[in-house]
Design a protein around this motif. Structure first.
Motif, short mmCIF file in Angstrom:
data_model
loop_
_atom_site.label_atom_id
_atom_site.label_comp_id
_atom_site.label_asym_id
_atom_site.label_seq_id
_atom_site.Cartn_x
_atom_site.Cartn_y
_atom_site.Cartn_z
N ASP A 145 -4.64 -5.33 -2.99
CA ASP A 145 -5.03 -4.89 -2.52
C ASP A 145 -6.17 -5.56 -2.56
OD1 ASP A 145 -7.35 -3.32 -0.70
OD2 ASP A 145 -5.96 -1.72 -0.43
N ALA A 170 -3.45 -1.24 -6.23
CA ALA A 170 -2.51 -0.87 -5.55
C ALA A 170 -2.55 -1.96 -4.25
CB ALA A 170 -3.44 0.49 -4.13
N ALA A 224 -1.55 -3.72 -0.05
CA ALA A 224 -1.50 -3.35 0.59
C ALA A 224 -0.65 -4.83 1.90
CB ALA A 224 -3.13 -4.58 1.11
N ARG A 234 -2.31 -0.13 2.82
CA ARG A 234 -1.70 0.18 1.66
C ARG A 234 -0.78 1.48 1.66
NH1 ARG A 234 -6.71 2.45 -2.54
NH2 ARG A 234 -8.49 0.53 -2.63
#
Length: 142
Positions: A86, A92, A94, A53
């Motif tokens: 993610d 979020a 990644a 992340r």
């Protein structure tokens, strides 16, 4: 200037001096690769720990989040890294290294191997040196 008998330079001082000499050498290397030192730091982190992340990548590389966003924009524009939602938290992102990013790290290793910076060490000494540096780095959260 000669050192007094029995005086040994502090290890931290020697490391600092060596780091300064090495920094100049690696600035040339980064120039040949067409990327800067922070970009290489990010690619190494992604190759060894990724995907990560963005927040974790910022912590891992010690690059502030705003700077990291700009850096990731640059890496993505050269197809060296990729951001994706993610799967564990779609809010979020990644970040992962691409095949082109891995190829660039291979090229960096090849350029370093050609450099005579470590010529004073035998292959065995270099392997020991690398292992010891790795242990120190791991012990100090690097």
């Amino acid at each position: 200037m000669a050192l007094p008998d029995g005086f040994q330079l502090p290890t931290g001082f020697v490391i600092d001096r060596l780091m300064r000499v090495a920094a100049g050498r690696w600035t040339e290397l980064y120039g040949e690769l067409g990327i800067g030192k922070p970009a290489l730091i990010v690619l190494v982190a992604l190759a060894t720990e990724g995907p990560l992340r963005q927040a974790r990548l910022s912590e891992q590389t010690r690059i502030d989040r705003a700077t990291l966003v700009a850096l990731l924009n640059e890496l993505e524009s050269h197809d060296l890294a990729r951001r994706a939602p993610d799967p564990a938290d779609r809010r979020a992102h990644a970040v992962s290294i691409t095949d082109a990013g891995r190829a660039l790290l291979v090229r960096a290793a090849e350029l370093e191997a050609r450099d005579d910076f470590f010529a004073a060490l035998t292959a065995r000494e270099r392997a020991t040196f690398d292992a010891l540096l790795g242990r120190l780095l791991a012990a100090h959260g690097g």
